[in-house]
Design a protein around this motif. Structure first.
Motif, PDB file in Angstrom:
ATOM      1  N   TYR A 273      -7.576   2.458   5.628  1.00 52.22           N
ATOM      2  CA  TYR A 273      -7.975   2.610   7.035  1.00 52.22           C
ATOM      3  C   TYR A 273      -8.035   1.260   7.756  1.00 52.22           C
ATOM      4  CZ  TYR A 273      -9.113   7.431   5.854  1.00 52.22           C
ATOM      5  OH  TYR A 273      -9.028   8.750   5.434  1.00 52.22           O
ATOM      6  N   SER A 295      -4.312   3.229   1.534  1.00 59.00           N
ATOM      7  CA  SER A 295      -4.219   4.481   2.274  1.00 59.00           C
ATOM      8  C   SER A 295      -4.477   4.285   3.762  1.00 59.00           C
ATOM      9  CB  SER A 295      -5.231   5.491   1.717  1.00 59.00           C
ATOM     10  OG  SER A 295      -5.021   5.725   0.351  1.00 59.00           O
ATOM     11  N   HIS A 296      -3.750   5.062   4.563  1.00 52.17           N
ATOM     12  CA  HIS A 296      -3.959   5.124   6.015  1.00 52.17           C
ATOM     13  C   HIS A 296      -3.811   3.756   6.674  1.00 52.17           C
ATOM     14  CE1 HIS A 296      -5.174   9.288   5.556  1.00 52.17           C
ATOM     15  NE2 HIS A 296      -5.898   8.888   4.527  1.00 52.17           N
ATOM     16  N   GLY A 319      -1.158   8.570   3.902  1.00 52.25           N
ATOM     17  CA  GLY A 319      -1.293   8.300   5.325  1.00 52.25           C
ATOM     18  C   GLY A 319      -0.514   7.111   5.835  1.00 52.25           C
ATOM     19  N   ASN A 320       0.514   6.652   5.097  1.00 55.01           N
ATOM     20  CA  ASN A 320       1.387   5.588   5.573  1.00 55.01           C
ATOM     21  C   ASN A 320       2.702   6.194   6.069  1.00 55.01           C
ATOM     22  OD1 ASN A 320       0.232   2.709   5.075  1.00 55.01           O
ATOM     23  ND2 ASN A 320      -0.373   3.867   3.273  1.00 55.01           N
TER      24      ASN A 320
END
Length: 568
Positions: A273, A295-296, A319-320
């Protein structure tokens, strides 16, 4: 999908199974595990007993620090060194606790304590002190006299930054947790004086940078900076060569410096994030890296030389914007957990078969339209998540017989070309109603399961030619009907639905009649009858009968009201 892993958890989080990028239970204190005895320390003061540990009560090897209380009474001795007074509704630290000068570990978290008294200095032997989740605003100077203190948790207190300087006197401190204390900067005196600090917890604050003096923390092994406001990776961290864990989840990072490669002992790096578009190639120099959570972020690829991180066991890439599984991932033979959900994947590499130690693989929420046979080579795979993909849309036959399946996924009904579904010899307890939408289905083999009924609309499968239900404890339809074959089953289902329809029509007609006759709503009638009440019509009939009986009795002599002096 959520899986456990080891990561510092702040005092506001609940221990449990969490996905990569979250946090796991805090590291244990440095005290040796010992057994507990629960008893009332001070009669009449506290509603619940504390947990006490005594040095002369040694445990079997491996017993957890806070074992299940035995409930036996015990005597307070000067050798008592562990006390658990957490979640007791305390508004102050009782003087009786402060009198136990041999205490080494004290748990006071989750109370309403507003201040630390000056008598805290009497606890000269305390090594671990938990005061998180209280209402402490200011730290008294006497707290700095706890020369033996090694672990201190002041998280989730409304601390005044001006009072934190006293912590610099705690020269033996090895673990300091200041999660969720509204810090906007790390006090410089702490960084200058605490030379033995190994764990520094600062998650959930408003930090944008770290003071340059933090480079004095040469023994620091773990630093937790999750949920802050870092836009730049703190360059000072790259000088702390003993760092093993860095947590910068949920910040605003856009890049990592090349100097991150200086952290040769780095074992776990959490960067979920953020706004990372790329990673420096120098990251491959962190040869002991085992856990990497990216992630993300905004990543499209990974540096090619990351394949050298052969000790990697857990990776988060969810989430990429990958579209393809990075080739480097397939070069990590020790990998156990791999999270790649929602990463835009359209296919998997054949080299994924090399991940023979993989036990968890999350590929959900991607665009996969087929399942590569290479996945069958992952002999240690325990959990495979493939939900919300485009898999199996052209599937015509699905053979899942001879397993231990108890339920079928609802998504089976959305397979437009499915013709054969073989579920024999399983433990199925029900068939999803959605299967009635698989209009191309021709064979449905369900024998030797635990089914008691089938969907009532299964006869909508007009192309179904074979339906086997033998060796099931069938009730709807009954077993004799099932033995008659598919036509017998279809006839039973149609008649059952017809009876149900007639019952609904009769019920509707009855409701209408009740309303037309002014006898009230059907629901009111039902409620009245359940309570033993008469309907309006019943009451009217009873009143009329009573009036007629009274009139008839009045006509007959000697049958009316008894005269004075006569017995009724």
């Amino acid at each position: 999908m959520e899986r456990p892993h080891t990561k510092e958890i702040d005092s506001n989080e609940v221990t449990g199974k969490r996905q990569l990028g979250s946090q796991s239970p805090p590291s244990s204190s440095h005290l040796e595990p010992v057994s507990t005895t629960t008893f009332q320390i001070f009669s009449g003061i506290f509603q619940h007993p504390f947990e006490i540990m005594s040095k002369d009560r040694l445990p079997p090897e491996g017993l957890p620090l806070r074992a299940t209380p035995t409930g036996e009474e015990a005597q307070i001795t000067d050798r008592t060194f562990f006390l658990d007074a957490s979640l007791r509704g305390l508004t102050r630290i009782p003087s009786e606790i402060l009198a136990l000068e041999e205490l080494e570990e004290i748990h006071l978290e989750g109370n309403q304590i507003g201040e630390i008294p000056a008598d805290i200095q009497r606890l000269k032997n305390v090594r671990v002190l938990y005061l998180n989740n209280n209402q402490v605003r200011s730290l008294c100077p006497e707290l700095g006299r706890l020369s033996s203190l090694e672990g201190l948790d002041l998280s989730s207190n409304p601390l005044l930054p001006s009072s934190l300087g006293v912590l610099s006197w705690l020269r033996a401190l090895r673990e300091l947790r200041l999660y969720h204390t509204d810090l906007r900067e790390v006090p410089v005196p702490l960084c200058k004086a605490l030379h033995h600090l190994e764990l520094f917890g600062l998650s959930g604050n408003h930090l944008e940078s770290l003071p340059k003096e933090i480079v004095n923390q040469t023994k620091l092994r773990e630093i937790y900076l999750k949920q802050n406001q870092f836009k730049v990776f703190p360059p000072e961290l790259c000088a702390l060569h003993n760092l093993e864990i860095i947590d910068l989840d949920e910040n605003q990072l856009t890049a990592l410096p090349d100097e991150v490669g200086h952290l040769r002992r780095l074992h776990k790096l959490y960067l979920a994030y953020n706004h990372l578009c790329s990673l420096p190639e120098s990251l491959h120099l962190c040869g002991h890296m085992a856990v990497l959570d990216l992630s993300h972020n905004l990543l499209h690829s990974l540096p090619h030389n990351l394949e050298e991180l052969v000790e990697m066991t857990e990776v988060g890439l969810s989430g990429n914007r990958l579209e393809k599984l990075p080739r480097q991932v397939c070069r990590w033979p020790a990998l156990h957990l791999l999270y790649v959900h929602g990463a835009g994947l359209r296919s998997l590499r054949c080299s994924i078969r090399r991940l023979t130690n993989l036990c968890f693989l999350d590929l959900s929420q991607n665009h996969l339209d087929h399942l590569p046979a290479q996945l069958c080579s992952l002999r240690n795979l325990e959990i495979l998540a493939l939900d919300d993909n485009n898999l199996l849309q052209s599937l015509k036959e699905l053979h899942i017989e001879n397993n231990c399946l108890e339920y079928l996924p609802i998504s089976l009904g959305s397979l437009p070309h499915l013709e054969v579904l073989d579920c024999r010899h399983n433990l199925l307890k029900q068939i999803p109603d959605s299967l009635c939408q698989a209009q191309d289905l021709k064979e449905l083999l369900l024998e030797d399961n635990l089914l008691t009924e089938i969907p009532e609309n299964l006869d909508q499968l007009e192309n179904l030619q074979v339906l086997t239900l033998m060796d099931n404890p069938m009730e709807v339809p009954p077993q004799d009907v099932c033995a008659g074959g598919i036509q017998s089953i279809w006839k039973y289902l149609k008649e059952k639905k017809a009876r149900k329809l007639r019952a609904i029509r009769i019920q509707s007609w009855w409701r209408g009649i009740m309303v037309i006759r002014g006898l009230g709503k059907f629901e009111d009638l039902v409620k009245g009858r359940k309570k033993g009440k008469s309907s309006p019509k019943d009451k009217k009939d009873k009143k009329a009968a009573a009036a007629a009986a009274a009139a008839e009795a009045a006509k007959k002599p000697g049958k009316g009201k008894p005269g004075k002096g006569n017995k009724k």
